[in-house]
Design a protein around this motif. Structure first.
Motif, PDB file in Angstrom:
ATOM      1  N   GLY A 103       0.806  -1.221   0.000  1.00  0.00           N
ATOM      2  CA  GLY A 103       0.000   0.000   0.000  1.00  0.00           C
ATOM      3  C   GLY A 103       0.836   1.266   0.000  1.00  0.00           C
ATOM      4  N   ARG A 104       2.039   1.203  -0.603  1.00  0.00           N
ATOM      5  CA  ARG A 104       2.960   2.344  -0.522  1.00  0.00           C
ATOM      6  C   ARG A 104       2.400   3.610  -1.162  1.00  0.00           C
ATOM      7  NH1 ARG A 104       4.593  -1.459  -3.898  1.00  0.00           N
ATOM      8  NH2 ARG A 104       5.119  -0.968  -6.057  1.00  0.00           N
ATOM      9  N   ILE A 105       1.578   3.489  -2.206  1.00  0.00           N
ATOM     10  CA  ILE A 105       1.002   4.685  -2.821  1.00  0.00           C
ATOM     11  C   ILE A 105      -0.016   5.314  -1.878  1.00  0.00           C
ATOM     12  CG2 ILE A 105      -0.495   5.512  -4.683  1.00  0.00           C
ATOM     13  CD1 ILE A 105       0.984   3.686  -6.571  1.00  0.00           C
ATOM     14  N   TYR A 106      -0.799   4.484  -1.194  1.00  0.00           N
ATOM     15  CA  TYR A 106      -1.757   4.995  -0.210  1.00  0.00           C
ATOM     16  C   TYR A 106      -1.032   5.778   0.877  1.00  0.00           C
ATOM     17  CZ  TYR A 106      -5.334   1.882  -2.142  1.00  0.00           C
ATOM     18  OH  TYR A 106      -6.232   1.260  -2.974  1.00  0.00           O
ATOM     19  N   LEU A 107       0.086   5.224   1.354  1.00  0.00           N
ATOM     20  CA  LEU A 107       0.843   5.901   2.396  1.00  0.00           C
ATOM     21  C   LEU A 107       1.468   7.197   1.905  1.00  0.00           C
ATOM     22  CD1 LEU A 107       2.639   3.011   4.308  1.00  0.00           C
ATOM     23  CD2 LEU A 107       1.171   4.767   5.296  1.00  0.00           C
ATOM     24  N   ALA A 108       1.971   7.172   0.684  1.00  0.00           N
ATOM     25  CA  ALA A 108       2.570   8.387   0.117  1.00  0.00           C
ATOM     26  C   ALA A 108       1.534   9.503   0.024  1.00  0.00           C
ATOM     27  CB  ALA A 108       3.158   8.093  -1.262  1.00  0.00           C
ATOM     28  N   VAL A 109       0.330   9.145  -0.408  1.00  0.00           N
ATOM     29  CA  VAL A 109      -0.754  10.129  -0.486  1.00  0.00           C
ATOM     30  C   VAL A 109      -1.103  10.636   0.907  1.00  0.00           C
ATOM     31  CG1 VAL A 109      -3.198  10.458  -1.060  1.00  0.00           C
ATOM     32  CG2 VAL A 109      -1.699   9.213  -2.638  1.00  0.00           C
ATOM     33  N   TYR A 110      -1.162   9.738   1.860  1.00  0.00           N
ATOM     34  CA  TYR A 110      -1.495  10.123   3.239  1.00  0.00           C
ATOM     35  C   TYR A 110      -0.508  11.147   3.786  1.00  0.00           C
ATOM     36  CZ  TYR A 110      -1.335   9.547   8.334  1.00  0.00           C
ATOM     37  OH  TYR A 110      -1.272   9.773   9.676  1.00  0.00           O
ATOM     38  N   PHE A 111       0.791  10.868   3.671  1.00  0.00           N
ATOM     39  CA  PHE A 111       1.793  11.772   4.223  1.00  0.00           C
ATOM     40  C   PHE A 111       1.815  13.121   3.501  1.00  0.00           C
ATOM     41  CE2 PHE A 111       3.798   7.822   5.898  1.00  0.00           C
ATOM     42  CZ  PHE A 111       3.855   8.209   7.230  1.00  0.00           C
ATOM     43  N   ARG A 112       1.471  13.122   2.228  1.00  0.00           N
ATOM     44  CA  ARG A 112       1.535  14.359   1.455  1.00  0.00           C
ATOM     45  C   ARG A 112       0.258  15.171   1.522  1.00  0.00           C
ATOM     46  NH1 ARG A 112       3.007  13.342  -4.598  1.00  0.00           N
ATOM     47  NH2 ARG A 112       0.784  12.885  -4.697  1.00  0.00           N
ATOM     48  N   GLU A 113      -0.890  14.513   1.676  1.00  0.00           N
ATOM     49  CA  GLU A 113      -2.178  15.199   1.538  1.00  0.00           C
ATOM     50  C   GLU A 113      -3.001  15.241   2.825  1.00  0.00           C
ATOM     51  OE1 GLU A 113      -2.572  16.698  -1.142  1.00  0.00           O
ATOM     52  OE2 GLU A 113      -1.458  15.633  -2.691  1.00  0.00           O
ATOM     53  N   THR A 162       8.502   0.972  14.326  1.00  0.00           N
ATOM     54  CA  THR A 162       7.474   1.579  13.481  1.00  0.00           C
ATOM     55  C   THR A 162       8.090   2.406  12.366  1.00  0.00           C
ATOM     56  OG1 THR A 162       5.955   1.693  15.368  1.00  0.00           O
ATOM     57  CG2 THR A 162       5.450   3.080  13.474  1.00  0.00           C
ATOM     58  N   GLY A 163       9.063   3.240  12.714  1.00  0.00           N
ATOM     59  CA  GLY A 163       9.686   4.085  11.704  1.00  0.00           C
ATOM     60  C   GLY A 163      10.415   3.285  10.646  1.00  0.00           C
ATOM     61  N   MET A 164      11.169   2.295  11.069  1.00  0.00           N
ATOM     62  CA  MET A 164      11.902   1.452  10.137  1.00  0.00           C
ATOM     63  C   MET A 164      10.967   0.765   9.148  1.00  0.00           C
ATOM     64  SD  MET A 164      14.029  -2.022  11.073  1.00  0.00           S
ATOM     65  CE  MET A 164      12.528  -2.860  11.652  1.00  0.00           C
ATOM     66  N   THR A 165       9.891   0.215   9.671  1.00  0.00           N
ATOM     67  CA  THR A 165       8.969  -0.550   8.831  1.00  0.00           C
ATOM     68  C   THR A 165       8.149   0.359   7.921  1.00  0.00           C
ATOM     69  OG1 THR A 165       8.798  -2.130  10.652  1.00  0.00           O
ATOM     70  CG2 THR A 165       7.233  -2.371   8.854  1.00  0.00           C
ATOM     71  N   THR A 166       7.633   1.434   8.474  1.00  0.00           N
ATOM     72  CA  THR A 166       6.762   2.329   7.712  1.00  0.00           C
ATOM     73  C   THR A 166       7.510   3.026   6.580  1.00  0.00           C
ATOM     74  OG1 THR A 166       5.434   2.728   9.691  1.00  0.00           O
ATOM     75  CG2 THR A 166       5.166   4.266   7.875  1.00  0.00           C
ATOM     76  N   TRP A 167       8.759   3.394   6.815  1.00  0.00           N
ATOM     77  CA  TRP A 167       9.490   4.169   5.815  1.00  0.00           C
ATOM     78  C   TRP A 167       9.778   3.390   4.539  1.00  0.00           C
ATOM     79  CZ3 TRP A 167       9.293   9.009   5.398  1.00  0.00           C
ATOM     80  CH2 TRP A 167      10.198   9.722   4.626  1.00  0.00           C
ATOM     81  N   ALA A 168       9.535   2.092   4.546  1.00  0.00           N
ATOM     82  CA  ALA A 168       9.729   1.287   3.329  1.00  0.00           C
ATOM     83  C   ALA A 168       8.851   1.795   2.190  1.00  0.00           C
ATOM     84  CB  ALA A 168       9.440  -0.181   3.611  1.00  0.00           C
ATOM     85  N   MET A 187      13.345  -6.907   7.593  1.00  0.00           N
ATOM     86  CA  MET A 187      12.765  -6.031   8.610  1.00  0.00           C
ATOM     87  C   MET A 187      12.483  -6.804   9.892  1.00  0.00           C
ATOM     88  SD  MET A 187      12.259  -2.841   7.634  1.00  0.00           S
ATOM     89  CE  MET A 187      12.109  -1.827   6.158  1.00  0.00           C
ATOM     90  N   ALA A 188      11.929  -8.008   9.747  1.00  0.00           N
ATOM     91  CA  ALA A 188      11.630  -8.831  10.912  1.00  0.00           C
ATOM     92  C   ALA A 188      12.911  -9.192  11.656  1.00  0.00           C
ATOM     93  CB  ALA A 188      10.880 -10.089  10.495  1.00  0.00           C
ATOM     94  N   LEU A 189      13.955  -9.519  10.906  1.00  0.00           N
ATOM     95  CA  LEU A 189      15.231  -9.853  11.529  1.00  0.00           C
ATOM     96  C   LEU A 189      15.812  -8.654  12.276  1.00  0.00           C
ATOM     97  CD1 LEU A 189      17.528 -11.894  11.912  1.00  0.00           C
ATOM     98  CD2 LEU A 189      18.504 -11.087   9.747  1.00  0.00           C
TER      99      LEU A 189
END
Length: 202
Positions: A103-113, A162-168, A187-189
């Motif tokens: 869902g990276r496009i959804y997240l990109a839209v969220y952070f920008r808009e 959270t930051g490590m995982t979300t920033w992907a 990421m899990a490791l």
């Protein structure tokens, strides 16, 4: 069964609207995208979209809320499901990384808009964040109390994971060197190392 099929069809149509809208919001920006453009991209008329969304802002709200609600639910399940804290944290980070990449496009839209969201959507996003943080904090506290995690401050550990995982969402590329599966495993490791758990990659 007929009701179930009808609900599935409605959900499919709604998902298609969200997919197309998120792509256009991502490429053109929320303010420069019109409902007419979204309808054209879907090969439908605007009244079709109005069956699901009264305004463009309501559509943006669903785009933004999609990933936050899912993340909060994944965190809740990680806290409540069976297994050791180590096992549950590993599964959680792996699944969350997958969802972030998907869902990276959804997240990109969220952070920008985010500034264009209706107040009700902002409040729901805040609640999703609170639910996510509470559930992950509980899991980390449980792991520390059981002796599985060697962390001095669960809050710092939660923010780091959270930051490590979300920033992907920002740096992952489908045509890049690593697959989504490889990134999620890594990421899990890294999360296991961050909390000091003795675990092996599975």
């Amino acid at each position: 069964m007929a009701v179930g099929l009808k609900e599935e069809a409605l959900e499919f149509k709604k998902n298609r609207i969200l997919e197309v809208a998120s792509e256009l919001f991502f490429r053109k920006g929320f303010t420069r995208t019109t409902l007419e453009e979204i309808a054209t991209a879907l090969s439908v008329t605007k009244p079709f979209i109005y069956q699901y969304y009264a305004t463009k802002a309501d559509l943006l709200a669903d785009v933004c809320l999609r990933t936050t609600a899912l993340a909060a639910e994944r965190a809740r399940l990680a806290r409540e499901n069976r297994g050791t804290p180590t096992e549950r944290l590993r599964r959680f980070v792996n699944s969350l990384a997958h969802e972030v990449i998907k869902g990276r496009i959804y997240l990109a839209v969220y952070f920008r808009e985010e500034q264009h969201l209706p107040e009700a959507a902002r409040l729901k996003l805040q609640e999703d964040h609170r639910r996510f943080n509470r559930a992950l904090m509980d899991l980390l506290e449980e792991g520390r109390a059981s002796g599985e995690f060697t962390i001095s401050d669960p809050l710092v550990a939660m923010q780091a994971i959270t930051g490590m995982t979300t920033w992907a969402f920002f740096w992952f590329r489908p045509d890049g060197r690593l697959t989504a599966e490889a990134v999620a495993d890594e990421m899990a490791l890294l999360a296991m190392r961050a909390v000091g758990a003795r675990s092996k990659r599975r």
